[in-house]
Design an enzyme around this catalytic site. Structure first.
Site, PDB file in Angstrom:
ATOM      1  CG  HIS A   1      58.461  57.148  28.612  1.00 20.42           C
ATOM      2  ND1 HIS A   1      59.544  56.656  29.223  1.00 20.42           N
ATOM      3  CD2 HIS A   1      57.850  58.240  29.652  1.00 20.42           C
ATOM      4  CE1 HIS A   1      59.943  57.320  30.259  1.00 20.42           C
ATOM      5  NE2 HIS A   1      59.058  58.483  30.319  1.00 20.42           N
TER       6      HIS A   1
ATOM      7  CE  LYS B   1      23.823  62.829  26.540  1.00 25.29           C
ATOM      8  NZ  LYS B   1      25.332  63.499  26.700  1.00 25.29           N
TER       9      LYS B   1
ATOM     10  CG  ASN C   1      16.516  50.005  25.736  1.00 24.15           C
ATOM     11  OD1 ASN C   1      17.601  49.595  25.076  1.00 24.15           O
ATOM     12  ND2 ASN C   1      16.756  50.859  26.792  1.00 24.15           N
ATOM     13  N   GLY C   2      17.441  46.903  24.979  1.00 27.19           N
ATOM     14  CA  GLY C   2      18.382  45.729  25.816  1.00 27.19           C
ATOM     15  C   GLY C   2      18.959  44.680  24.953  1.00 27.19           C
TER      16      GLY C   2
ATOM     17  CD1 TRP D   1      23.145  53.061  18.875  1.00 28.64           C
ATOM     18  CD2 TRP D   1      23.521  51.315  19.859  1.00 28.64           C
ATOM     19  NE1 TRP D   1      24.507  52.977  18.855  1.00 28.64           N
ATOM     20  CE2 TRP D   1      24.758  51.624  19.350  1.00 28.64           C
ATOM     21  CE3 TRP D   1      23.556  49.819  20.442  1.00 28.64           C
ATOM     22  CZ2 TRP D   1      26.018  51.087  20.056  1.00 28.64           C
ATOM     23  CZ3 TRP D   1      24.201  49.141  20.862  1.00 28.64           C
ATOM     24  CH2 TRP D   1      25.724  49.642  20.638  1.00 28.64           C
TER      25      TRP D   1
ATOM     26  CD  GLU E   1      31.596  61.657  21.776  1.00 31.95           C
ATOM     27  OE1 GLU E   1      31.852  62.279  22.525  1.00 31.95           O
ATOM     28  OE2 GLU E   1      31.044  60.722  21.849  1.00 31.95           O
TER      29      GLU E   1
ATOM     30  CE  LYS F   1      32.439  65.698  24.496  1.00 33.83           C
ATOM     31  NZ  LYS F   1      32.965  64.559  25.446  1.00 33.83           N
TER      32      LYS F   1
ATOM     33  CB  CYS G   1      16.171  51.322  21.935  1.00 28.66           C
ATOM     34  SG  CYS G   1      17.260  50.038  21.318  1.00 28.66           S
TER      35      CYS G   1
ATOM     36  NE  ARG H   1      16.999  55.733  26.036  1.00 28.61           N
ATOM     37  CZ  ARG H   1      17.426  55.947  27.543  1.00 28.61           C
ATOM     38  NH1 ARG H   1      17.366  57.162  28.091  1.00 28.61           N
ATOM     39  NH2 ARG H   1      17.846  55.019  28.007  1.00 28.61           N
TER      40      ARG H   1
ATOM     41  CD  GLU I   1      35.619  65.481  27.641  1.00 28.28           C
ATOM     42  OE1 GLU I   1      35.599  64.295  27.578  1.00 28.28           O
ATOM     43  OE2 GLU I   1      34.525  66.159  27.342  1.00 28.28           O
TER      44      GLU I   1
HETATM   45  O1  M6R Z   1      25.560  58.580  30.974  1.00 28.01           O
HETATM   46  P1  M6R Z   1      27.236  58.604  31.311  1.00 28.01           P
HETATM   47  O2  M6R Z   1      27.735  59.869  31.874  1.00 28.01           O
HETATM   48  O3  M6R Z   1      27.197  57.330  32.098  1.00 28.01           O
HETATM   49  O4  M6R Z   1      28.039  58.126  29.955  1.00 28.01           O
HETATM   50  C1  M6R Z   1      29.344  57.835  30.167  1.00 28.01           C
HETATM   51  C2  M6R Z   1      29.768  57.603  28.597  1.00 28.01           C
HETATM   52  O5  M6R Z   1      29.048  56.850  27.501  1.00 28.01           O
HETATM   53  C3  M6R Z   1      29.752  59.056  28.003  1.00 28.01           C
HETATM   54  O6  M6R Z   1      30.360  60.045  28.514  1.00 28.01           O
HETATM   55  C4  M6R Z   1      30.356  59.007  26.525  1.00 28.01           C
HETATM   56  O7  M6R Z   1      31.937  59.122  26.644  1.00 28.01           O
HETATM   57  C5  M6R Z   1      30.225  60.560  25.543  1.00 28.01           C
HETATM   58  N1  M6R Z   1      29.518  60.320  24.278  1.00 28.01           N
HETATM   59  C6  M6R Z   1      31.316  61.164  25.530  1.00 28.01           C
HETATM   60  O8  M6R Z   1      31.082  62.810  24.920  1.00 28.01           O
END
Ligand code: M6R
Length: 614
Positions: A506, A609, A102-103, A76, A490, A487, A2, A27, A483
Site C-alpha cells: 500500500h 530516560k 525539574n519540569g 535535560w 534512538e 531502537k 532532570c 534522566r 520496537e
Molecule cells: O518510562 P516509560 O516506560 O513510560 O517510557 C516510555 C518511553 O519514553 C520509552 O519507552 C522510550 O520510548 C524508550 N527510550 C525507548 O527505548
C-alpha cells in the site's frame, strides 16, 4: 527529565550528591551542578555544561566544601541551551539562595517580565530562575523557607519539582512537587531527596513518596510534609526492593549491554509467584479492581512501552474475550474518549513518571474509568494515582533505550490477559496450563537469544554506514518491527521504519531499492493462522526488488532460507512467545550498530530516560 538530589546529614554532602547524580544521569545529561550550605562557608556552588564528568573533574580540582547540606541537579534542557549559565542551581538573594528545578514553569514568561519590571536581573534563559528569584523575595518577607515555598508554588503553573537551600538556614532543604517526581529517602540521623530512589539507594532502602502538590522540609532528624495549603500529611512508606549494585554497570561495557543480559531474569521476575504450573494466575494487587464490571480495556503508553502493550493486547483479547485497544497516551487524552466504570484503562510505563501517560491516567480517573498501572518503579507517581498496580520487578533500567522493560511489560500484560480470561471463565484449564508452560519456558529461550550477541555484532559491524533500515512484521511481529526500528533510531541515529508487512504493497514498497536492508520477523511455519506463507511472499517481493533481507525465523524454517541474505534463528515457541524471542536480537542490533558508529549507547543524543514533560 532532570535528575534531582538533596541531602541533609553528617556525611560529606558532596560525595552523597555526586554519587546520587551519577545514578540519575540517565534522566538528563547536558549539564550538572551542586550547591552546598554550611555554617562555616555559607552557600557555595558550581555548575558546568556537559556530562557529569565535567562537573566532577571541576569539583575534584577545586573542592567546594566537605560537610553541609546540599542539592544537586543533572539537566535535560527545555528553556535555553545547555550552557554553564543555564545549568542548575540558580542563585538568588545575592548568592545566598540556591534552587534546582525539574519540569516546566508554563507561566514563566509573565513572571519574568514582572520581576524584570521590579528591577531584577536574570543570568540565564531558563524558566527555573524565576522560581529562585520569587523564593528569594518570599524568604526575605517571611524568614522561613517552607512558608516562602508555600507562597511561591501558588504562583507557578505547569510541572515542577523544586529544591531550595539558603545560607541562613544551614541544615534545611525544602522541596515541593507538582506533576513531577520527588521521593524521600529516610536514614538514621540523615535524610535524602531524589527524583527517584536511585539517588539514595546506596544509603537507605526506606523511602516515602511525596504526593501531588506537597512540600517537604528536610532536616537531619525530621521530615515534615504539608500540602500547598499547609495541611500536615503523612506520606506512605515503602522499602526499595533492589540493591544499589543492581544499578551499577557491574563490569559490562554499557548499562544497555547489562540490561539486555538481564532480559531472561527480568521476565522470570515478572512471572515469579504469579503463575502456577497449572496456569492459575494469582495477582492479589488486582483485587482492587472491579473485574466483573470490565467490558473494555484500553492501554495507554508511549514509545517502547506502547509496543509492549500492543504485543500484549493481541494475547489479552484472545484469552479474555474482552475488546482491547492500545493508544499513545498523548493522543488518548486529547481526543476526549468516552470511558466509564466498565473501561479498564491500563497504563504501561517503566518509569511510572512519563508525563503524557500520567496525564492520560488522570483523564481516565476523572472520567470514572478503573485504572491499572503496569510499572517497574516503586514510589512513582502513576502507581500512586491508579486504582491498582502490577509491578514488573524487572530491576532498575538505566540505559535510555528500554530493553528488559519491554519484555517484562509484555509478559505482565500476558498475565493480566490470562487473569481476565480465567475470571470470565473463557480460558479452559487446558489452554491455561499450556500458556503457563510456554511462559515458564521463556526465560531460558530468551537466554538463547541473548547468546546470539556475537553474531549480531558481526552483522552490525558491516552495516555501520547504512543510512536506512526497514523492519517488517505481521500480527504479533508488527510491534516487534516497530520496537526494532525505534531502537535503531534512538541509538544509532539511522532512519528506520517498522511496517506491518501487509501494508507494504500500500505504499512502503516504493522505498525498496537495491541494497536496502530489511529485517523481517517471520512467524513459525507451524503457525495455524497461515501468516507464515504470507510473510515469505513479502520477503520474495522485496528480494525481487534488490533488498537485503535479514530474517528472524524459527530454527529449521526451510521456506525462508532461499530468499534471505541472513537468518537469525529463534527456538520453536508458540505464536505469542515468538515475538518475545525475536525482539532480543533487534535490541542487540541497535546497541551494536551504535557501538560500531562510536556513539554513546546509554545516553543517546537529545533523549532522557524519564520523560516528565508533555
Ligand atoms: O518510562 P516509560 O516506560 O513510560 O517510557 C516510555 C518511553 O519514553 C520509552 O519507552 C522510550 O520510548 C524508550 N527510550 C525507548 O527505548
Amino acid at each position: 527529565m532532570c535528575g534531582i538530589v538533596g541531602y541533609v546529614g553528617p556525611r560529606s554532602s558532596m560525595d552523597v550528591l555526586v554519587a546520587g547524580l551519577a545514578r540519575l544521569e540517565y534522566r538528563g545529561y547536558d549539564s550538572a551542578g551542586v550547591a552546598v550550605v554550611s555554617e562555616n562557608d555559607g552557600l557555595v556552588s558550581q555548575k558546568r555544561a556537559g556530562k557529569l564528568a565535567v562537573l566532577r573533574d571541576d569539583v575534584d580540582a577545586h573542592p567546594l566544601a566537605s560537610g553541609g547540606t546540599g542539592i544537586a541537579h543533572t539537566r535535560w534542557a527545555t528553556h535555553g541551551a545547555p550552557t554553564d549559565a543555564n545549568a542548575h542551581p540558580h542563585l538568588a538573594d545575592g548568592g545566598k539562595l540556591a534552587l534546582i528545578h525539574n519540569g516546566i514553569i508554563e507561566n514563566f514568561h509573565e513572571l519574568r517580565e514582572e520581576l524584570i519590571a521590579s528591577g531584577e536581573q536574570f543570568l540565564s534563559e531558563t524558566d527555573s530562575e524565576v522560581a529562585a528569584i520569587l523564593l528569594a523575595h518570599a524568604f526575605r518577607e517571611t524568614g522561613d523557607l517552607t512558608t516562602a515555598m508555600q507562597q511561591v508554588v501558588k504562583r507557578l503553573e505547569g510541572a515542577f519539582t523544586l529544591l531550595v537551600v539558603h545560607a541562613d538556614k544551614p541544615g534545611v532543604v525544602v522541596g515541593a512537587r507538582r506533576n513531577s517526581p520527588l521521593v524521600i529517602g529516610v536514614g538514621e540521623g540523615e535524610n535524602f531527596l531524589g527524583s527517584d530512589v536511585a539517588a539514595f539507594v546506596a544509603f537507605t532502602h526506606k523511602a516515602l513518596s511525596l504526593g501531588q502538590d506537597q512540600i517537604v522540609t528536610l532536616t537531619e532528624s525530621a521530615i515534615d510534609v504539608i500540602t500547598f495549603d499547609g495541611e500536615e500529611v503523612h506520606p506512605p512508606e515503602f522499602t526499595v526492593d533492589w540493591d544499589a549494585s543492581a544499578a551499577d554497570k557491574g563490569g559490562w561495557s554499557s548499562f544497555m549491554a547489562k540490561e539486555i543480559s538481564e532480559e531472561p531474569e527480568a521476565v522470570a521476575n515478572t512471572i515469579r509467584g504469579r503463575l502456577s504450573s497449572e496456569g492459575q494466575v494469582v495477582i492479589p494487587e488486582l483485587e482492587a479492581l472491579d473485574v466483573g464490571r470490565i467490558d473494555r480495556v484500553i492501554f495507554i503508553a508511549c514509545g517502547t512501552a506502547a509496543y509492549a502493550a500492543m504485543l500484549g493486547a493481541y494475547a489479552m483479547e484472545k484469552w479474555s474475550g474482552i475488546p482491547v485497544t492500545v493508544e499513545l497516551s498523548h493522543e488518548f487524552r486529547y481526543r476526549e474518549p468516552v470511558v466509564g466504570p466498565g473501561t479498564l484503562v491500563v497504563s504501561v510505563s517503566q518509569s511510572g513518571e512519563t508525563m503524557d501517560t500520567l496525564m492520560a491516567v488522570r483523564f481516565a480517573n476523572d472520567a470514572g474509568a478503573q485504572t491499572l498501572a503496569i510499572c517497574n518503579t516503586q514510589g512513582a507517581t502513576i502507581p500512586r494515582e491508579s486504582t491498582a498496580t502490577v509491578y514488573t520487578h524487572a530491576g532498575p533500567e538505566v540505559a535510555v533505550a528500554s530493553t528488559k522493560a519491554f519484555l517484562s511489560q509484555a509478559v505482565a500484560v500476558y498475565l493480566l490477559g490470562l487473569y481476565l480470561g480465567q475470571h470470565r471463565k473463557v480460558v479452559s484449564a487446558e489452554v491455561a496450563a499450556s500458556i503457563a508452560k510456554d511462559l515458564h519456558a521463556l526465560p531460558e529461550q530468551i537466554q538463547e537469544m541473548v547468546e546470539t550477541g556475537p553474531r549480531i555484532k558481526e552483522l552490525a559491524g558491516w552495516m555501520a554506514d547504512t543510512r536506512s533500515v526497514l523492519y517488517l512484521g505481521r500480527h504479533v511481529g508488527y510491534p516487534v518491527a516497530l520496537e526494532g526500528a525505534l531502537k535503531l533510531k534512538e541509538l544509532a541515529y539511522i532512519h528506520a521504519e517498522g511496517f506491518a508487512a501487509g501494508e507494504l504493497k500500500h505504499g512502503p514498497i516504493a522505498l525498496i531499492e537495491p541494497g536496502q536492508i530489511v529485517f523481517v520477523i517471520v512467524p513459525s511455519p507451524r503457525d495455524p493462522s497461515s501468516l507464515h506463507s504470507k510473510v515469505v511472499s513479502n520477503i520474495q517481493e522485496i528480494r525481487a526488488r534488490g533488498a537485503r533481507v535479514i530474517a528472524i525465523a524459527e530454527k529449521g524454517d526451510a521456506a525462508v532460507l532461499p530468499y534471505a541474505d541472513e537468518v537469525i534463528t529463534i527456538p520453536p515457541a508458540s505464536p505469542f512467545m515468538e515475538p518475545l524471542l525475536a525482539v532480543v536480537p533487534l535490541h542487540i542490533f541497535g546497541m551494536e550498530l551504535a557501538g560500531a558508529k562510536g556513539l554513546d549507547i546509554d545516553q543517546p543524543r537529545n533523549l532522557a530516560k524519564s520523560v516528565t514533560v508533555e
